[in-house]
Scaffold this active site. Structure first.
Site, PDB file in Angstrom:
ATOM      1  N   LYS A  71      54.900  59.060  -9.488  1.00 33.38           N
ATOM      2  CA  LYS A  71      55.959  59.629  -9.007  1.00 33.38           C
ATOM      3  C   LYS A  71      57.081  58.821  -9.010  1.00 33.38           C
ATOM      4  O   LYS A  71      56.924  57.740  -8.530  1.00 33.38           O
ATOM      5  CB  LYS A  71      55.916  60.617  -7.774  1.00 33.38           C
ATOM      6  CG  LYS A  71      57.361  61.059  -7.075  1.00 33.38           C
ATOM      7  CD  LYS A  71      56.745  61.734  -5.709  1.00 33.38           C
ATOM      8  CE  LYS A  71      57.791  62.624  -5.236  1.00 33.38           C
ATOM      9  NZ  LYS A  71      57.175  63.098  -3.805  1.00 33.38           N
TER      10      LYS A  71
ATOM     11  N   SER B  95      54.561  68.126  -0.575  1.00 33.59           N
ATOM     12  CA  SER B  95      55.169  67.705  -1.784  1.00 33.59           C
ATOM     13  C   SER B  95      54.144  67.441  -2.830  1.00 33.59           C
ATOM     14  O   SER B  95      54.380  67.254  -3.893  1.00 33.59           O
ATOM     15  CB  SER B  95      56.057  66.653  -1.613  1.00 33.59           C
ATOM     16  OG  SER B  95      57.458  67.033  -1.220  1.00 33.59           O
TER      17      SER B  95
ATOM     18  N   SER C 286      58.252  68.249  -3.899  1.00 36.77           N
ATOM     19  CA  SER C 286      59.009  67.625  -4.721  1.00 36.77           C
ATOM     20  C   SER C 286      58.489  66.372  -5.758  1.00 36.77           C
ATOM     21  O   SER C 286      59.084  66.371  -6.594  1.00 36.77           O
ATOM     22  CB  SER C 286      59.689  66.360  -3.809  1.00 36.77           C
ATOM     23  OG  SER C 286      58.609  65.547  -3.161  1.00 36.77           O
TER      24      SER C 286
END
Lengths: 477, 97
Positions: A76, A175, A151
């Protein structure tokens, strides 16, 4: 090339000379190129991945390779990797090149993982749809008009679409789990303190944890085994020894599982999600497990509590982006104060600014006790009740999300509606305990659905073993 | 409670953010909606409940205080928007007029 769903099958094929790791990397690079419209990767480390693949392949053949040899993984865009840009999905860090690596990246590399690129996410991990990224929204591979969740949206789609074998995401209030559910993959949030947060760009420090997104429970167990453990650079990382999760995946016996009736009568629960949850409960009961309703009267309190605390922590954590030391500096600034104000106002996106403002408000004189202090008290009530349920039960079973992936743009007009999509994931985050989302079903229109299991504090071994078992039980459907 | 324009401006200054006129109205509406949603917590009596502050059971985590140079000054300035090779540079702070 076949789609590998576990690392062990890759390692076997390389040892049998049926596969060269370079081939596998090329296949992923090609798939990334073919699926650019998904916007899952912000940057691909193609040349590095190729040369690392050559090195790791020979190590595998001569028997000196680490545990993650053959693993092609994405990270990420919130996780620092030395000499690589990490932007947190924000304009304010768009050109920020990390001068050190996070502990999780160091641990991946020490075990010979190939890091193939950095993945799109909501700005500073604030969002549940990946629509808050400076790099644009990510599309769900099951239906391109829908969000991947967030996210860690890019990280989940990358695994869903076969652009890499696994991803490392971060989970503050869901997330990792929520995008995993929306994309039909496995997503694990470890116990708070299980994994070092050093080098992971902070959103809300009493919640943030790094977690794997994978095709299989085996790979999630393996990744956790590698990244978990004490780190002198994170004083909240636990000194408890890390179990060999991969050696403890065999499950036998009967478990006692709680489900929360409030989750099944919750407003906005999609009927197909409800049906899948009930079906899973029934299947486990038929397999001889005790699955029983236990009331959790605080369900309506979890989301507001979560947002007060995380916005407060975010307003403090994001104070460091000042346009002075690194990151974006506004060309329109004339003095020091306008350097701060203009750099931050032009550098942050709308949702991030909203959370900083609300976080500053709930921490401000005159409102601190009514909002922030109150939320800290409610957090204790929620944690104690959750721990109490887990004293008598091995796991709590609940949907990961109220519905399947929603349409891009569908919830952007109303932040409260967007926040309520986190209703089933924030309980484990507030309590600081591990939870996993498992791809156990689909809607009639083939959108993935996830079921979540919450485990005991540092009970990842039991949680992973039972997760593997549950996937097998429900496979026969 | 309801936030008003004046409060938004004050909070924005505390957070070192600028809120321009065009976004003020929708920001105010969204922030008030969120605050009303947060006020839900008032329904719960927490009189004898201590705030939960630390999420870890680790106590007194200490390590040896060893001098290390983990990054060089050059690396520290690598991402600076403006520097002179030794220091970060900002606009003049004191204006002698």
């Amino acid at each position: 090339m076949e789609k590998y769903t576990t690392l062990s099958s890759v390692q076997q094929d390389i040892k049998d000379s049926k596969l060269h790791l370079r081939q596998l990397v090329e296949a992923y690079l090609q798939r990334i190129e073919e699926n650019k419209h998904l916007n899952a990767f912000v940057e691909v480390f193609a040349e590095e991945a190729r040369s690392q693949a050559e090195i790791v392949n020979s190590r595998l053949l001569d028997g000196t390779a680490g545990k993650l040899a053959g693993m092609v993984i994405g990270i990420k865009d919130l996780i620092c990797y030395q000499n690589h840009i990490v932007s947190a999905g924000s304009k304010i860090l768009d050109n920020y090149r990390s001068v050190f690596s996070s502990t999780v990246v160091e641990r991946l590399l020490a075990e010979d993982a190939v890091i193939i690129g950095r993945q799109n996410c909501d700005e500073f991990a604030m969002g549940g749809s990946n629509e808050n990224s400076f790099h644009g929204p990510v599309k769900n591979n099951a239906d391109n008009s829908r969000v991947p969740g967030g996210s860690s949206g890019g990280s989940a789609v990358a695994v869903q679409a076969g652009l890499c074998m696994a991803s490392l995401g971060t989970d503050t209030g869901g997330s990792v789990r929520q995008p995993a559910a929306f994309c039909g993959v496995v997503g694990l949030k470890p116990t708070y303190g299980r994994v070092s947060r050093h080098g992971v760009i902070a959103y809300a420090s009493s919640f943030d944890q790094v977690g794997p997104i994978t095709n299989s429970v085996e790979d999630a167990a393996l990744l956790l085994e590698v990244i978990a453990g004490h780190d002198e650079y994170d004083s909240t990382s636990s000194t408890l020894p890390v179990p060999a999760y991969t050696q403890q995946l065999d499950f036998s016996g009967k478990k006692r599982i709680a489900y929360l009736p409030e989750t099944l009568t919750s407003e906005g629960l999609d009927p197909e999600v409800k049906a899948l949850t009930e079906k899973t409960i029934k299947e486990l009961q038929e397999a001889g497990h005790a699955v029983e309703p236990i009331s959790f009267p605080y369900l309506d309190f979890v989301v507001p509590t979560y947002y007060i605390l995380t916005m407060a922590e975010a307003s403090s954590n994001l104070a460091r982006y000042d346009g002075v030391h690194y990151g974006y500096r506004s060309p329109n600034a004339t003095d020091l104060e306008s350097t701060y104000k203009k750099s931050r106002s032009e550098g942050f996106g709308a949702e991030v600014k909203r959370r900083i403002l609300l976080g500053s408000f709930v921490l401000s004189a005159g409102h601190y006790d009514a909002f922030y202090g109150k939320a800290q008290r409610v957090r204790r009530v929620i944690r104690e009740k959750t721990d109490e349920i887990l004293q008598d039960h091995d796991f709590i079973l609940l949907p990961t999300t109220p519905g399947p992936a929603f349409g891009i743009g569908e919830k952007t007009d109303d932040p409260v509606t967007m926040y309520l999509a986190d209703i089933f994931t924030v309980q484990a985050s507030l309590a600081g305990i591990p939870a996993i989302s498992l791809p156990l079903g689909e809607t009639k229109t083939n959108l993935p659905l996830g079921i979540q299991l919450i485990g005991k504090r540092f009970g990842e071994s039991e949680l992973l073993a039972f997760s593997k078992y549950i996937l097998n039980v429900t496979k026969s459907r | 409670m309801n936030l008003d324009n004046e409060t938004i401006v004050r909070i924005a200054h505390l957070a070192r953010l600028e809120v321009n006129e065009s976004e003020k109205e929708s920001l105010l509406k969204d922030m008030n909606n969120i605050l009303h949603f947060m006020e839900k917590l008032n329904e719960l009596d927490t009189t004898d409940v201590e705030p939960l502050i630390y999420l870890t059971d680790e106590i007194n985590v200490l390590r040896e205080d060893v001098v290390k140079q983990e990054i060089t000054a050059e690396a520290a300035l690598l991402n600076a928007p403006l520097h002179d090779g030794t220091y970060f540079k900002v606009s003049k702070v004191i204006d002698k007029g």
